[in-house]
Design an enzyme around this catalytic site. Sequence first.
Site, PDB file in Angstrom:
ATOM      1  N   ASP A   1      14.332  25.278  38.510  1.00 35.75           N
ATOM      2  CA  ASP A   1      14.827  24.446  37.430  1.00 35.75           C
ATOM      3  C   ASP A   1      13.680  23.566  36.938  1.00 35.75           C
ATOM      4  O   ASP A   1      12.886  23.054  37.736  1.00 35.75           O
ATOM      5  CB  ASP A   1      15.992  23.579  37.929  1.00 35.75           C
ATOM      6  CG  ASP A   1      16.712  22.875  36.804  1.00 35.75           C
ATOM      7  OD1 ASP A   1      17.819  23.298  36.449  1.00 35.75           O
ATOM      8  OD2 ASP A   1      16.174  21.874  36.270  1.00 35.75           O
TER       9      ASP A   1
ATOM     10  N   HIS B   1      32.816  37.703  28.196  1.00 36.99           N
ATOM     11  CA  HIS B   1      32.528  36.277  28.011  1.00 36.99           C
ATOM     12  C   HIS B   1      33.744  35.414  28.369  1.00 36.99           C
ATOM     13  O   HIS B   1      34.273  34.669  27.540  1.00 36.99           O
ATOM     14  CB  HIS B   1      32.092  35.993  26.569  1.00 36.99           C
ATOM     15  CG  HIS B   1      31.282  34.725  26.452  1.00 36.99           C
ATOM     16  ND1 HIS B   1      30.367  34.525  25.447  1.00 36.99           N
ATOM     17  CD2 HIS B   1      31.252  33.595  27.209  1.00 36.99           C
ATOM     18  CE1 HIS B   1      29.811  33.321  25.585  1.00 36.99           C
ATOM     19  NE2 HIS B   1      30.351  32.742  26.653  1.00 36.99           N
ATOM     20  N   ILE B   2      34.149  35.501  29.627  1.00 37.20           N
ATOM     21  CA  ILE B   2      35.339  34.785  30.093  1.00 37.20           C
ATOM     22  C   ILE B   2      35.011  33.806  31.222  1.00 37.20           C
ATOM     23  O   ILE B   2      35.909  33.373  31.952  1.00 37.20           O
ATOM     24  CB  ILE B   2      36.422  35.770  30.572  1.00 37.20           C
ATOM     25  CG1 ILE B   2      35.867  36.690  31.673  1.00 37.20           C
ATOM     26  CG2 ILE B   2      36.964  36.586  29.399  1.00 37.20           C
ATOM     27  CD1 ILE B   2      36.926  37.494  32.401  1.00 37.20           C
ATOM     28  N   GLY B   3      33.736  33.437  31.373  1.00 36.44           N
ATOM     29  CA  GLY B   3      33.324  32.624  32.509  1.00 36.44           C
ATOM     30  C   GLY B   3      34.169  31.389  32.747  1.00 36.44           C
ATOM     31  O   GLY B   3      34.609  31.121  33.864  1.00 36.44           O
TER      32      GLY B   3
ATOM     33  N   ALA C   1      25.547  33.174  31.646  1.00 34.87           N
ATOM     34  CA  ALA C   1      25.027  32.036  30.869  1.00 34.87           C
ATOM     35  C   ALA C   1      25.130  32.297  29.371  1.00 34.87           C
ATOM     36  O   ALA C   1      26.113  31.923  28.730  1.00 34.87           O
ATOM     37  CB  ALA C   1      23.585  31.758  31.279  1.00 34.87           C
ATOM     38  N   ARG C   2      24.128  32.957  28.816  1.00 31.69           N
ATOM     39  CA  ARG C   2      24.097  33.274  27.393  1.00 31.69           C
ATOM     40  C   ARG C   2      23.420  34.620  27.199  1.00 31.69           C
ATOM     41  O   ARG C   2      22.488  34.974  27.924  1.00 31.69           O
ATOM     42  CB  ARG C   2      23.330  32.203  26.594  1.00 31.69           C
ATOM     43  CG  ARG C   2      24.117  30.920  26.342  1.00 31.69           C
ATOM     44  CD  ARG C   2      25.250  31.152  25.355  1.00 31.69           C
ATOM     45  NE  ARG C   2      25.986  29.936  25.042  1.00 31.69           N
ATOM     46  CZ  ARG C   2      27.067  29.523  25.684  1.00 31.69           C
ATOM     47  NH1 ARG C   2      27.522  30.211  26.721  1.00 31.69           N
ATOM     48  NH2 ARG C   2      27.707  28.427  25.309  1.00 31.69           N
TER      49      ARG C   2
ATOM     50  N   GLU D   1      26.300  40.274  21.372  1.00 35.09           N
ATOM     51  CA  GLU D   1      27.688  39.815  21.369  1.00 35.09           C
ATOM     52  C   GLU D   1      28.079  39.330  19.975  1.00 35.09           C
ATOM     53  O   GLU D   1      27.282  38.651  19.318  1.00 35.09           O
ATOM     54  CB  GLU D   1      27.813  38.667  22.388  1.00 35.09           C
ATOM     55  CG  GLU D   1      29.209  38.228  22.705  1.00 35.09           C
ATOM     56  CD  GLU D   1      29.226  37.155  23.801  1.00 35.09           C
ATOM     57  OE1 GLU D   1      30.052  36.243  23.702  1.00 35.09           O
ATOM     58  OE2 GLU D   1      28.400  37.234  24.745  1.00 35.09           O
TER      59      GLU D   1
ATOM     60  N   ILE E   1      26.818  24.206  36.730  1.00 33.73           N
ATOM     61  CA  ILE E   1      27.324  25.542  37.068  1.00 33.73           C
ATOM     62  C   ILE E   1      26.463  26.186  38.141  1.00 33.73           C
ATOM     63  O   ILE E   1      26.973  26.820  39.072  1.00 33.73           O
ATOM     64  CB  ILE E   1      27.408  26.427  35.808  1.00 33.73           C
ATOM     65  CG1 ILE E   1      28.395  25.823  34.802  1.00 33.73           C
ATOM     66  CG2 ILE E   1      27.847  27.847  36.183  1.00 33.73           C
ATOM     67  CD1 ILE E   1      28.465  26.551  33.483  1.00 33.73           C
TER      68      ILE E   1
END
Length: 316
Positions: A176, A291-293, A243-244, A273, A157
Site C-alpha cells: 500500500d 460486479h456484486i461485491g 476492485a475495479r 464492463e 476492504i
Amino acid sequence: MKILVNDRISQSGIQALQNAGFEVNTTKVAQEQLINYINKNAIEILLVRSATEVNKEVIDNCPSLKIVGRAGVGMDNIEVEYAKKKGIKVINTPEASAASVAELVFAHLYSGVRFVHDSNRNMPLEGDSKFNMLKKAYSKGLELKGKTLGIVGFGKIGQATAKIALGIGMKVMYHDHHREEITVTVPFFDGQSVSFVLKNNSMEELLKSADFFSMHVPAQKHYAIGKKEFELMKDGVGIINTARGGVIDEVALVDALENGKVLFAGLDVYESEPNPEIRILMHPQISLTPHIGGSTIEAQERIAMELAKLIIDTSK
C-alpha cells in the site's frame, strides 16, 4: 433540504432521512435529464451509486447542489475534486460494504482452489455420463490454510479481507502506498479477538512471495497488474479482482492462465464492463460474478444507514 436518491438505497436509510426532516425524492432520473430535474426541483443533495455520473457538466449547471453522496466505496463516477472546488461536499461509505466484498473474495478463492466454478459448468452437461472423468479432473485441489495471501491496496476492504485470511490460518502480506504498518484485529463470535501487526511490503516482494492475490485499489490510469507483474509471480498462483476493471490487464491475465503462471482468476469487475470480453466469460479457469461485491442485504442496510447519518451530520 431536498434529496434526490437517483440510484436505489435501502428503505431504512430513506426513513432515517425523512425522520430527520429531509424531503426525499426517489424518482429515477436518466442521466441526460438529470441537470434539468435537479434545477426544476431545487435538489440540494444528490445520492448516487455507480450508475449516475456526477461530472463537471452536472456540477457546473446545478447551483442548488450542496452535497453529493455515494452509496458505496468507489467514486470514479464523481468529479470529486472539482465538486469540492465548487463548494460541494462529497461523502461516501467506505466501511459499510467491506465485509461483503471480502467474503466474495473468498467465495472466488475457494471456488478457484477446488475448481467449483468449472465443475458447476460441466456437471450438468456430463455429470451423468462422465462422472469418474470429472472426479479425476477436479481431484487436485488446494487448501488455503498455510498459504500466503498478497493484498494489493490495504484500505478498509483490504483489511477486511486480511481478517478472513488470518482467521482461516493464512499468512497475509500487503502493499500500500499510504500505510506502512497496521494492526489488524480479528474478532470472534464470543467476544474474543486476536491482533496482528502487519507491515507494508514492496510490490516486488509481494509478487514474488504470495500464493494468491487480492486487488483492492481504486481505478487506475495504468494497470496495477500486467505482463511484467505476472512474470514476477510464482507459477500456479490465483488472483482475485473485486476492485475495479482496468486494475488487471485482462489480455496479460489470459496469457498467464494459458502458460500456467496463473492457476485461476476470480473476477467481479471487468475492463469493458458492462460488456465483458467473451474470452474472459468463456475461460474455464476464471470464476465470474457481475460486479456484486457490496451487494448483500446486510451491506445495503449498513450503506443506507451510514449515508443517512453522514448527511444528517454534514447538514448541521
